[in-house]
Design a protein around this motif. Structure first.
Motif, PDB file in Angstrom:
ATOM      1  N   PRO A 178      63.049  71.363 -16.305  1.00  0.00           N
ATOM      2  CA  PRO A 178      61.861  72.227 -16.323  1.00  0.00           C
ATOM      3  C   PRO A 178      61.569  72.714 -17.741  1.00  0.00           C
ATOM      4  O   PRO A 178      62.482  72.894 -18.556  1.00  0.00           O
ATOM      5  CB  PRO A 178      62.253  73.380 -15.400  1.00  0.00           C
ATOM      6  N   SER A 237      59.414  75.500 -18.176  1.00  0.00           N
ATOM      7  CA  SER A 237      58.992  76.896 -18.123  1.00  0.00           C
ATOM      8  C   SER A 237      59.730  77.607 -16.995  1.00  0.00           C
ATOM      9  O   SER A 237      60.265  76.967 -16.075  1.00  0.00           O
ATOM     10  CB  SER A 237      57.484  77.001 -17.882  1.00  0.00           C
ATOM     11  N   LEU A 238      59.745  78.925 -17.061  1.00  0.00           N
ATOM     12  CA  LEU A 238      60.375  79.716 -16.023  1.00  0.00           C
ATOM     13  C   LEU A 238      59.665  79.533 -14.686  1.00  0.00           C
ATOM     14  O   LEU A 238      60.306  79.426 -13.630  1.00  0.00           O
ATOM     15  CB  LEU A 238      60.373  81.192 -16.423  1.00  0.00           C
ATOM     16  N   ASP A 239      58.342  79.467 -14.691  1.00  0.00           N
ATOM     17  CA  ASP A 239      57.600  79.272 -13.441  1.00  0.00           C
ATOM     18  C   ASP A 239      57.958  77.953 -12.784  1.00  0.00           C
ATOM     19  O   ASP A 239      58.132  77.876 -11.558  1.00  0.00           O
ATOM     20  CB  ASP A 239      56.094  79.342 -13.712  1.00  0.00           C
ATOM     21  N   GLU A 240      58.074  76.903 -13.595  1.00  0.00           N
ATOM     22  CA  GLU A 240      58.442  75.592 -13.044  1.00  0.00           C
ATOM     23  C   GLU A 240      59.846  75.646 -12.441  1.00  0.00           C
ATOM     24  O   GLU A 240      60.093  75.095 -11.360  1.00  0.00           O
ATOM     25  CB  GLU A 240      58.369  74.523 -14.122  1.00  0.00           C
ATOM     26  N   ARG A 278      61.386  78.286 -11.216  1.00  0.00           N
ATOM     27  CA  ARG A 278      61.379  79.083  -9.983  1.00  0.00           C
ATOM     28  C   ARG A 278      60.821  78.278  -8.816  1.00  0.00           C
ATOM     29  O   ARG A 278      61.348  78.355  -7.693  1.00  0.00           O
ATOM     30  CB  ARG A 278      60.565  80.358 -10.207  1.00  0.00           C
ATOM     31  N   ARG A 279      59.765  77.516  -9.052  1.00  0.00           N
ATOM     32  CA  ARG A 279      59.203  76.683  -7.975  1.00  0.00           C
ATOM     33  C   ARG A 279      60.203  75.628  -7.523  1.00  0.00           C
ATOM     34  O   ARG A 279      60.355  75.360  -6.319  1.00  0.00           O
ATOM     35  CB  ARG A 279      57.902  76.021  -8.443  1.00  0.00           C
ATOM     36  N   VAL A 287      67.514  83.091 -11.540  1.00  0.00           N
ATOM     37  CA  VAL A 287      66.634  82.707 -10.447  1.00  0.00           C
ATOM     38  C   VAL A 287      67.490  82.536  -9.200  1.00  0.00           C
ATOM     39  O   VAL A 287      68.431  81.738  -9.183  1.00  0.00           O
ATOM     40  CB  VAL A 287      65.888  81.400 -10.772  1.00  0.00           C
ATOM     41  N   GLY A 302      63.699  81.697  -5.245  1.00  0.00           N
ATOM     42  CA  GLY A 302      62.867  81.530  -6.430  1.00  0.00           C
ATOM     43  C   GLY A 302      62.532  82.826  -7.134  1.00  0.00           C
ATOM     44  O   GLY A 302      61.842  82.811  -8.159  1.00  0.00           O
ATOM     45  N   SER A 303      63.010  83.944  -6.614  1.00  0.00           N
ATOM     46  CA  SER A 303      62.735  85.225  -7.266  1.00  0.00           C
ATOM     47  C   SER A 303      63.668  85.415  -8.454  1.00  0.00           C
ATOM     48  O   SER A 303      64.703  84.758  -8.588  1.00  0.00           O
ATOM     49  CB  SER A 303      62.875  86.375  -6.283  1.00  0.00           C
ATOM     50  N   LEU A 304      63.283  86.351  -9.320  1.00  0.00           N
ATOM     51  CA  LEU A 304      64.034  86.620 -10.535  1.00  0.00           C
ATOM     52  C   LEU A 304      64.836  87.908 -10.344  1.00  0.00           C
ATOM     53  O   LEU A 304      64.276  88.950  -9.995  1.00  0.00           O
ATOM     54  CB  LEU A 304      63.064  86.763 -11.711  1.00  0.00           C
ATOM     55  N   THR A 350      68.859  82.306 -16.455  1.00  0.00           N
ATOM     56  CA  THR A 350      67.772  82.020 -17.390  1.00  0.00           C
ATOM     57  C   THR A 350      67.891  82.794 -18.692  1.00  0.00           C
ATOM     58  O   THR A 350      67.330  82.384 -19.702  1.00  0.00           O
ATOM     59  CB  THR A 350      66.414  82.348 -16.747  1.00  0.00           C
TER      60      THR A 350
END
Length: 414
Positions: A32, A34-37, A39-40, A147, A151-153, A177
């Motif tokens: 990945p 990015s962090l969003d990627e 998490r998904r 994560v 998928g939450s931080l 992360t």
């Protein structure tokens, strides 16, 4: 990174660790950006594990699901000078981090033998350096972000109830992360190598191990050298019955010392003396070895070392070298140093699994009366009991076992 690809007819088909003794079973390897990627990916995967620099010698990072490597995530290192901390991303290595800290006037209190390894992976497995007053690398962590299964931080700081269980966690709680690390003022050290430590010098073990900021004994269980890293000059020509090395030494006898950090008492910055190996070189013989390490209560160390010297003839045929070093106590739940100062006995074995494993079992049997615990990233056959507080935390944060693998299932089994 120390990850390697196995080749078949010129095509990379399988990922292995540094030593090549672990072939990862993952369905897919993800990078990945990015962090969003990330998490998904975690949220949508039934099984997932994170992989650091690939320097573990067992299956701690393996999975039959999705394997995540953070080598394309942002490489951040944010220094807070007022708080004397640095926040680093999950992909950062000590080799990349240390010069940045030194330039800003800061240092880490400790480093491992190899600066090439990732900070997050080292912390997760309680990897350590050497020093009577210095705990393992994970003890420098004051904040962690990971994560979790949905998928939450999750962010935890020193003082939070779950924090001591989240730092050394073997990847069982989520994908780390970022980490916040305590810093100290930058400092210089000198590195000396002393040849010919006599066996009866074990009578002075505590004095020898406390004679520098970081001290290591390298032995084949017959001949022993001492690596002493300290701020002051070492001038005693007969120091504990040894003689000064007449030139640079590699920890493995007979190997060229080009990859080693500078010795012979030349002062230099902390990050160029605490590791045994230089960041700009791959260690000589890299990957052509297996490793084990057993961590003993400090008060049992001398008796345990004498027991190992007694079986040296059984150990030597499959051994490159052993390293003996001291580590201060911490309060992290899965740390082998939890509540106890320790001495680590490290074995760099020849790359001969069939020959090594019976000798490793003999070593474990010999050390059993002295209270050993294994290094989580090395080879071992005797599983320690899992602390109840960590088992409860893992079940609460990952009730469906998304981050579980065979390694953690063995640990968490009651």
């Amino acid at each position: 990174m120390f990850l390697r690809n196995l080749l078949w007819e010129g095509k990379a088909v399988t990922l292995t660790n540094w030593a090549g003794n672990t072939v990862f079973q993952a369905k897919d390897v993800h990078h990945p950006v990015s962090l969003d990627e990330l998490r998904r990916l975690v949220a949508s995967s039934p099984r997932v594990r994170a992989l650091g620099s690939g320097h573990s010698f067992n299956h701690v990072a393996d999975t039959t699901g999705e394997l995540v490597v953070l080598d394309r995530m942002p490489e951040r290192a944010e220094i807070d000078a007022a708080a004397a901390t640095v926040r680093v991303g999950g992909r950062v290595t000590y080799a990349r981090l240390a010069p940045l800290l030194h330039e800003a006037g800061f240092a880490l209190a400790n480093m491992a033998s190899l600066p090439h390894i990732s900070v997050a992976g080292s912390v997760a497995t309680a990897t350590h350096g050497s020093g009577d007053a210095v705990p393992c690398l994970a003890a420098a962590v004051s904040g962690i972000e990971l994560v979790t299964a949905d998928g939450s931080l999750l962010s935890l700081s020193r003082g939070d109830a779950d924090f001591p269980g989240s730092v050394v966690a073997l990847g069982a709680l989520g994908v780390v992360t970022s980490l916040t690390l305590d810093l100290v003022p930058a400092f210089e050290l000198r590195q000396y190598v002393r040849d010919g430590l006599p066996l009866d010098a074990l009578d002075h073990f505590d004095a020898i191990m406390s004679s520098g900021y970081s001290v290591s004994l390298f032995t084949d269980w017959r001949d022993t050298r001492v690596w002493v890293k300290r701020a002051e000059e070492l001038t005693d020509p007969d120091w504990y019955g040894t003689r000064p090395a007449d030139g640079p030494r590699h920890p493995l006898p007979g190997m060229p010392a080009d990859s080693c950090t500078q010795q012979l008492g030349v002062p230099g910055p902390w990050y160029e003396r605490l590791p045994h190996f230089r960041a700009d070189h791959e260690p000589s013989g890299a990957g052509d070895e297996l490793q084990s390490e057993l961590l003993l209560p400090r008060e049992n160390a001398v008796a345990a070392l004498r027991a190992l010297f007694a079986i040296g003839e059984r150990i030597r045929p499959v051994l490159h070298i052993s390293e003996v070093r001291s580590i201060a106590a911490d309060e992290l739940w899965l740390s082998p140093f939890r509540g106890r100062d320790a001495v680590g006995v490290h074995f760099t074995w020849k790359k001969d699994v069939a020959g090594v494993m019976p000798v490793l079992e003999l070593v474990e049997e010999t050390l059993a009366p002295y209270g050993p615990l294994p290094h989580w990233g090395k080879l071992f056959t005797r599983w320690p009991a899992c602390p109840d507080d960590f088992r409860e935390l893992a079940r609460r944060l990952d009730p469906d076992g998304k981050f579980a693998n065979d390694f953690t299932r063995l640990l968490l089994a009651e």
